[in-house]
Design a protein around this motif. Structure first.
Motif, PDB file in Angstrom:
ATOM      1  N   PHE A   1       0.755  -1.176  -0.064  1.00  0.00           N
ATOM      2  CA  PHE A   1       0.008  -0.040   0.174  1.00  0.00           C
ATOM      3  C   PHE A   1       0.746   1.367  -0.003  1.00  0.00           C
ATOM      4  O   PHE A   1       0.428   2.258  -0.591  1.00  0.00           O
ATOM      5  CB  PHE A   1      -0.903  -0.057   1.073  1.00  0.00           C
ATOM      6  N   LYS A   2       1.887   0.955   0.786  1.00  0.00           N
ATOM      7  CA  LYS A   2       2.878   2.407   0.817  1.00  0.00           C
ATOM      8  C   LYS A   2       3.665   2.464  -0.660  1.00  0.00           C
ATOM      9  O   LYS A   2       3.651   3.682  -1.128  1.00  0.00           O
ATOM     10  CB  LYS A   2       4.003   2.144   1.991  1.00  0.00           C
ATOM     11  N   GLN A   3       3.760   1.595  -1.049  1.00  0.00           N
ATOM     12  CA  GLN A   3       4.335   1.699  -2.400  1.00  0.00           C
ATOM     13  C   GLN A   3       3.485   2.211  -3.302  1.00  0.00           C
ATOM     14  O   GLN A   3       4.025   2.755  -4.334  1.00  0.00           O
ATOM     15  CB  GLN A   3       4.948   0.232  -2.901  1.00  0.00           C
ATOM     16  N   ILE A   4       2.126   2.015  -3.398  1.00  0.00           N
ATOM     17  CA  ILE A   4       1.270   2.538  -4.274  1.00  0.00           C
ATOM     18  C   ILE A   4       1.248   4.299  -4.125  1.00  0.00           C
ATOM     19  O   ILE A   4       1.220   4.761  -4.871  1.00  0.00           O
ATOM     20  CB  ILE A   4      -0.078   1.952  -4.044  1.00  0.00           C
ATOM     21  N   ILE A   5       1.170   4.665  -2.889  1.00  0.00           N
ATOM     22  CA  ILE A   5       0.915   5.867  -2.500  1.00  0.00           C
ATOM     23  C   ILE A   5       2.144   6.700  -2.868  1.00  0.00           C
ATOM     24  O   ILE A   5       2.153   7.708  -3.617  1.00  0.00           O
ATOM     25  CB  ILE A   5       0.741   6.163  -0.874  1.00  0.00           C
TER      26      ILE A   5
ATOM     27  N   ILE B   1      -8.972   6.544  -3.633  1.00  0.00           N
ATOM     28  CA  ILE B   1      -7.942   7.569  -3.600  1.00  0.00           C
ATOM     29  C   ILE B   1      -7.639   8.069  -4.776  1.00  0.00           C
ATOM     30  O   ILE B   1      -7.244   7.226  -5.901  1.00  0.00           O
ATOM     31  CB  ILE B   1      -6.825   6.783  -2.782  1.00  0.00           C
ATOM     32  N   ARG B   2      -7.828   9.466  -4.895  1.00  0.00           N
ATOM     33  CA  ARG B   2      -7.523  10.153  -6.223  1.00  0.00           C
ATOM     34  C   ARG B   2      -6.457  11.031  -5.960  1.00  0.00           C
ATOM     35  O   ARG B   2      -6.388  11.940  -5.041  1.00  0.00           O
ATOM     36  CB  ARG B   2      -8.898  10.997  -6.584  1.00  0.00           C
TER      37      ARG B   2
ATOM     38  N   LEU C   1       4.445   2.479 -12.303  1.00  0.00           N
ATOM     39  CA  LEU C   1       2.911   2.440 -12.584  1.00  0.00           C
ATOM     40  C   LEU C   1       2.557   0.698 -12.806  1.00  0.00           C
ATOM     41  O   LEU C   1       1.402   0.502 -12.414  1.00  0.00           O
ATOM     42  CB  LEU C   1       2.345   3.084 -13.676  1.00  0.00           C
ATOM     43  N   SER C   2       3.385   0.283 -13.386  1.00  0.00           N
ATOM     44  CA  SER C   2       3.473  -1.286 -13.507  1.00  0.00           C
ATOM     45  C   SER C   2       3.233  -2.037 -12.267  1.00  0.00           C
ATOM     46  O   SER C   2       2.289  -2.780 -11.882  1.00  0.00           O
ATOM     47  CB  SER C   2       4.605  -1.867 -14.194  1.00  0.00           C
ATOM     48  N   ILE C   3       4.031  -1.507 -11.108  1.00  0.00           N
ATOM     49  CA  ILE C   3       4.042  -2.183 -10.076  1.00  0.00           C
ATOM     50  C   ILE C   3       2.576  -1.788  -9.353  1.00  0.00           C
ATOM     51  O   ILE C   3       1.927  -2.453  -8.505  1.00  0.00           O
ATOM     52  CB  ILE C   3       5.245  -1.768  -8.899  1.00  0.00           C
ATOM     53  N   VAL C   4       2.409  -0.391  -9.474  1.00  0.00           N
ATOM     54  CA  VAL C   4       1.086  -0.144  -8.836  1.00  0.00           C
ATOM     55  C   VAL C   4      -0.015  -1.033  -9.441  1.00  0.00           C
ATOM     56  O   VAL C   4      -0.849  -1.346  -8.510  1.00  0.00           O
ATOM     57  CB  VAL C   4       0.938   1.545  -9.133  1.00  0.00           C
ATOM     58  N   LYS C   5      -0.161  -1.089 -10.765  1.00  0.00           N
ATOM     59  CA  LYS C   5      -1.192  -1.792 -11.241  1.00  0.00           C
ATOM     60  C   LYS C   5      -1.330  -3.483 -10.755  1.00  0.00           C
ATOM     61  O   LYS C   5      -2.373  -4.005 -10.408  1.00  0.00           O
ATOM     62  CB  LYS C   5      -1.044  -1.884 -12.838  1.00  0.00           C
ATOM     63  N   ALA C   6      -0.008  -4.036 -10.566  1.00  0.00           N
ATOM     64  CA  ALA C   6       0.048  -5.310 -10.117  1.00  0.00           C
ATOM     65  C   ALA C   6      -0.486  -5.515  -8.621  1.00  0.00           C
ATOM     66  O   ALA C   6      -1.057  -6.296  -8.276  1.00  0.00           O
ATOM     67  CB  ALA C   6       1.389  -5.789 -10.211  1.00  0.00           C
ATOM     68  N   ILE C   7      -0.027  -4.622  -7.660  1.00  0.00           N
ATOM     69  CA  ILE C   7      -0.420  -4.644  -6.295  1.00  0.00           C
ATOM     70  C   ILE C   7      -2.074  -4.443  -6.272  1.00  0.00           C
ATOM     71  O   ILE C   7      -2.783  -5.152  -5.503  1.00  0.00           O
ATOM     72  CB  ILE C   7       0.333  -3.650  -5.546  1.00  0.00           C
TER      73      ILE C   7
END
Length: 481
Positions: A360-364, A395-396, A431-437
């Protein structure tokens, strides 16, 4: 070749069955009719002989020869009687009709004889005056029987033809047609290389066979489609892998070239006359290239773990507000250095989110870093967090940056993507990591952007990933007790 057809075989068998079934009773009844006809002729000859024996006896007693001859001639005119005579006792002679049938016209072996005694009673004495011998033949019976046989045979053949035609139609309808449709379907499948369903429905075994055949074709088509899709997916994955490796090698080569180049200068600083200030500058470049390389390797490892489902991530209940504010504070210094203002609007009493804290932290961090990076000085980044019982947690991230072209939006989550060949900067792996998580959490990622108008990235977590604060408190109290 014709008897190789199942329909022909069934038709022949059905015809033979009808023929045998009809022929046996037909022959039985015709033989019985012939026997009854023979018995009728014999009984009629006996009745006629018995009936005329009385007047003949009287005529013989009276020696009335003309009357006797007249009676005999009357008898011989009967179509069933061929020989008539009176035999006197003790070889005294015989009486024959004048118009007796010539022996040459008769087959004596086929003549049956009936002999009736002529007895005259006188004063209670019975005197035998002779015997009346009547010969008869079954020739007329044969003629009548054969006429009837021919008529009955014609009727039988007519009935057989009707039954055979009906059987042929019934067999073709019930058996031949579905078999023909099955055969045509198999031929078309062999020629066209694609399943052709058989349009036939019935409740019998053939209907079940056709239904099973159609289900088999559907299953084969589904398997073929699945194989084709799997092949296409594998080909796409292979091309993506090739592209990823090519882009990754390019991205790795850039910092490595920087490290090697500045290291070589420092190793030959006397030749290049590098002073202390330039030495520190080159060391800074090497440090930045090494850090970039380390970040890239870490991201690659993270993507590899996520895609191979071996991340071993442990989910826990997170306070969304605290986690987001913590990430904002961590990037506050970077935002200040780049002259970007970050503002947060977080709904009160948000539920807890069940997910992996590091992910979650990595997404943010990744989304906020991208927003800060692509927002010019004096720009602004807004973070809005909302919760809805039906749509879940959203979350936007909205910025006032350079924006993205509409045709480029579907590709920006691809690893190392860049807008065009002339672009100097790629998207990297963030963004690839965000999408996968997010996909691991059954969530969704949506991006809206216009050039020079900024970009809005919205992530959504489903309601089944959320835990109400009161419920979480009750669970905690229950575990502690």
């Amino acid at each position: 070749m014709a008897f190789k057809s199942v329909r022909t075989k069934l038709l022949v068998i059905c015809t033979l069955c009808v023929l045998v079934t009809g022929l046996v009773p037909f022959l039985f009844f015709e033989a019985r009719f012939f026997r009854l006809e023979e018995e009728r002729i014999a009984q009629r000859a006996r009745d006629v002989a018995t009936k005329v024996s009385i007047p003949l006896t009287r005529s013989l007693w009276d020696y009335d020869e003309s009357t006797v001859i007249l009676v005999l001639e009357t008898l011989v005119r009967d179509p069933d009687l061929v020989r008539v005579k009176i035999i006197l006792p003790d070889g005294a002679g015989e009486f024959h009709p004048v118009e007796d049938t010539p022996e040459n016209d008769l087959d004596l072996s086929e003549v049956e004889y009936i002999r009736i005694p002529l007895i005259y009673s006188v004063f209670d004495n019975n005197e035998t005056l002779g015997h009346l011998e009547v010969g008869y033949t079954t020739e007329r019976a044969y003629s009548d029987v054969w006429t009837r046989v021919f008529v009955d045979a014609f009727i039988f053949l007519l009935i057989l033809t009707t039954l055979g035609g009906g059987a042929a139609i019934a067999i073709n309808r019930a058996v031949g047609r579905p078999l023909k449709l099955l055969s045509n379907s198999i031929d078309e499948m062999a020629n066209q290389k694609k399943p052709v369903l058989v349009k036939w429905r019935s409740d019998d075994e053939l209907g079940q066979t056709v239904e099973a055949y159609n289900n088999m074709l559907i299953t084969i088509e589904q398997h073929d489609r699945a194989l084709t899709e799997a092949k296409e997916t594998a080909e796409i994955a292979n091309r993506a892998k090739t592209s990823f490796l090519a882009n990754m090698s390019h991205e790795l080569r850039t910092p490595l070239n920087a490290i090697i180049g500045f290291s070589e200068i420092l190793m030959k600083e006397d030749d290049y006359k590098v002073d202390q200030k330039r030495r520190e500058e080159y060391l800074g470049y090497i440090f930045e290239a090494g850090s970039s390389l380390m970040t890239m390797v870490t991201d690659i490892q993270q993507i590899s773990r996520l895609e191979s489902a071996e991340a071993g991530l442990q989910d826990e209940e997170l306070d969304v507000s605290d986690e987001i504010l913590g990430c904002v504070r961590a990037l506050d210094l970077r935002a200040s250095d780049e002259g970007v203002k970050v503002e947060c609007s977080i709904q009160d009493d948000l539920p807890y989110l069940r997910t992996n804290a590091q992910g979650f932290k990595q997404i943010i961090v990744n989304l906020l870093s991208n927003a800060i990076h692509f927002t010019p000085r004096d720009g602004k980044v807004d973070i809005t967090v909302l919760h809805d019982a039906y749509s879940g947690l959203s979350i936007r991230f909205s910025d006032t940056g350079v924006g993205i072209k509409e045709e480029d939006l579907p590709f920006i989550t691809d690893p190392f993507w860049k807008a065009d060949e002339d672009a100097e900067e790629r998207s990297g792996l963030g963004l690839s990591i965000v999408k996968a998580i997010i996909e691991r959490n059954q969530g969704s990622l949506s991006i809206e952007s216009e050039p020079d108008q900024g970009t809005s990235v919205t992530i959504n977590f489903p309601s089944d990933r959320l835990i109400d604060r009161a419920s979480l408190l009750q669970q905690t109290v229950a575990k502690s007790s």
